[in-house]
Design a protein around this motif. Structure first.
Motif, mmCIF file in Angstrom:
data_model
loop_
_atom_site.group_PDB
_atom_site.id
_atom_site.type_symbol
_atom_site.label_atom_id
_atom_site.label_comp_id
_atom_site.label_asym_id
_atom_site.label_seq_id
_atom_site.Cartn_x
_atom_site.Cartn_y
_atom_site.Cartn_z
ATOM 1 N N GLU A 1 41.309 51.209 50.296
ATOM 2 C CA GLU A 1 41.254 49.841 50.812
ATOM 3 C C GLU A 1 41.077 48.812 49.692
ATOM 4 O O GLU A 1 41.411 47.629 49.866
ATOM 5 C CB GLU A 1 40.108 49.707 51.820
ATOM 6 N N ALA A 2 40.625 49.266 48.532
ATOM 7 C CA ALA A 2 40.483 48.355 47.393
ATOM 8 C C ALA A 2 41.815 47.712 47.028
ATOM 9 O O ALA A 2 41.863 46.587 46.524
ATOM 10 C CB ALA A 2 39.930 49.111 46.183
ATOM 11 N N PHE A 3 42.924 48.412 47.306
ATOM 12 C CA PHE A 3 44.252 47.892 46.988
ATOM 13 C C PHE A 3 44.842 47.071 48.134
ATOM 14 O O PHE A 3 45.964 46.573 48.024
ATOM 15 C CB PHE A 3 45.201 49.047 46.658
ATOM 16 N N VAL A 4 44.072 46.930 49.191
ATOM 17 C CA VAL A 4 44.546 46.153 50.340
ATOM 18 C C VAL A 4 43.729 44.862 50.450
ATOM 19 O O VAL A 4 44.230 43.779 50.164
ATOM 20 C CB VAL A 4 44.446 46.969 51.643
ATOM 21 N N THR A 5 42.472 45.004 50.843
ATOM 22 C CA THR A 5 41.605 43.827 50.977
ATOM 23 C C THR A 5 40.450 43.850 49.979
ATOM 24 O O THR A 5 39.582 42.971 50.027
ATOM 25 C CB THR A 5 41.022 43.753 52.398
ATOM 26 N N GLY A 6 40.433 44.840 49.100
ATOM 27 C CA GLY A 6 39.324 44.992 48.164
ATOM 28 C C GLY A 6 39.497 44.206 46.880
ATOM 29 O O GLY A 6 40.290 43.275 46.787
ATOM 30 N N ASP A 7 38.756 44.647 45.843
ATOM 31 C CA ASP A 7 38.692 43.885 44.596
ATOM 32 C C ASP A 7 39.519 44.498 43.468
ATOM 33 O O ASP A 7 39.244 44.266 42.285
ATOM 34 C CB ASP A 7 37.242 43.743 44.142
ATOM 35 N N ALA A 8 40.540 45.263 43.809
ATOM 36 C CA ALA A 8 41.413 45.829 42.779
ATOM 37 C C ALA A 8 42.137 44.719 42.029
ATOM 38 O O ALA A 8 42.269 43.594 42.512
ATOM 39 C CB ALA A 8 42.434 46.783 43.420
ATOM 40 N N ASP A 9 42.595 45.031 40.828
ATOM 41 C CA ASP A 9 43.307 44.059 40.002
ATOM 42 C C ASP A 9 44.550 43.542 40.746
ATOM 43 O O ASP A 9 45.268 44.329 41.375
ATOM 44 C CB ASP A 9 43.743 44.733 38.696
ATOM 45 N N PRO A 10 44.806 42.224 40.705
ATOM 46 C CA PRO A 10 45.953 41.658 41.436
ATOM 47 C C PRO A 10 47.286 42.309 41.097
ATOM 48 O O PRO A 10 48.129 42.519 41.986
ATOM 49 C CB PRO A 10 45.931 40.186 41.026
ATOM 50 N N ARG A 11 47.516 42.623 39.829
ATOM 51 C CA ARG A 11 48.773 43.270 39.446
ATOM 52 C C ARG A 11 48.876 44.667 40.064
ATOM 53 O O ARG A 11 49.945 45.069 40.541
ATOM 54 C CB ARG A 11 48.903 43.351 37.925
ATOM 55 N N GLU A 12 47.757 45.389 40.061
ATOM 56 C CA GLU A 12 47.762 46.723 40.655
ATOM 57 C C GLU A 12 48.014 46.650 42.162
ATOM 58 O O GLU A 12 48.726 47.482 42.727
ATOM 59 C CB GLU A 12 46.432 47.435 40.382
#
Length: 286
Positions: free
Chosen positions: A72-83
């Motif tokens: 979920e970090a890559f959906v609504t979480g705090d993952a890097d915008p480019r990732e």
């Protein structure tokens, strides 16, 4: 090779081409349903990157991303915008046939000048291109560029509509931003958080909601407020549309049960939903 999106995209036959290019193409957009935040329009937000603009609040894109089984970090979480954007590109490549596939590429061509295909291999190229273009774009510029004349946002009955009021006070805005009534949280009596929501509705309109008559009075209060602020349409997102009639006494009992935190059965939820939607529908045509 012919690009995926060209001037004849989905136009099959001379009649379709004539109707679109001679008539529809130049018509303004009247968007009666969207999830644009009116505050972002008022403040004329400038997005830092395409991930913010495309993925920041688009739950339709979120569904596609989740379908490939990522964290979920890559959906609504705090993952890097480019990732996040790379993950979106990967998910999109598996969604051929979904309208979002076409819409994404249409936006890339019209507003960012990109004729290629967004996928894992092109994700970084597209990300950088879009970010460069976004340096000169703001929310209002994008609305104007797209020839949008009316936008109806999605608003809960307890919303203050303060940003709508500020936008309406502006002269020569060039387009209209109107609220749209969406009372899902007060209709979905069996979902978690219902009692807490009714408390907020009570506080919002100054009516202590204890029974169905109180609830109707609260909704009438908010309907009048919405109408005074330009609202002219409603939008309901119910899981299932059913008709199970009930007496006023039954609905009162179901509402009191829910407000006390007790679990509601499917039949009880259907009776409550039927009564409330019938009432609201009558008010919409008043």
């Amino acid at each position: 090779m012919k690009p995926f999106i060209d001037e004849q995209f989905l136009l099959f036959g001379d009649t379709a081409k004539r109707l679109y290019h001679d008539y529809a193409e130049k018509m303004p957009i009247i968007d009666y349903h969207c999830h644009i935040n009116p505050r972002e329009i008022y403040e004329d937000r400038k997005f830092e990157n395409i991930t913010e603009a495309w993925l920041g609040a688009d739950h339709y894109k979120w569904r596609i991303i989740r379908s490939i089984g990522v964290e979920e970090a890559f959906v609504t979480g705090d993952a890097d915008p480019r990732e996040k954007f790379r993950v979106w590109a990967k998910a999109l490549s598996r969604a051929i046939g979904n309208p979002l596939y076409a819409w994404t590429h249409l936006e890339l061509k019209r507003y960012f000048g990109y004729d290629g295909i967004l996928n894992e291999k092109t994700a970084d190229e597209v990300y950088d291109l879009c970010n460069e273009k976004l340096k000169t774009l703001t929310v209002r510029k994008m609305i104007t560029q797209a020839n949008v004349k009316v936008i109806c946002t999605t608003d809960d009955p307890i919303d203050s509509l303060e940003w709508h009021q500020k936008l309406r006070a502006e002269k020569d805005l060039g387009f209209q931003i109107l609220p749209a009534w969406r009372p899902d949280k007060g209709v979905s009596i069996a979902k978690p958080g219902f009692a807490e929501y009714i408390e907020k509705l009570s506080a919002c309109c100054g009516i202590n909601i204890q029974n169905f008559e109180d609830l109707k009075a609260a909704y009438l209060n908010r309907l009048d407020f919405f109408e005074a602020n330009g609202c002219a349409n409603s939008d309901h997102g119910v899981d299932a549309l059913v008709y199970v009639p009930a007496t006023v006494e039954e609905v009162d009992g179901i509402l009191r049960k829910a407000l006390s935190g007790q679990k509601i059965t499917l039949e009880e939820a259907a009776k409550y939903q039927t009564a409330l939607l019938l009432f609201l529908t009558e008010q919409y045509s008043r």
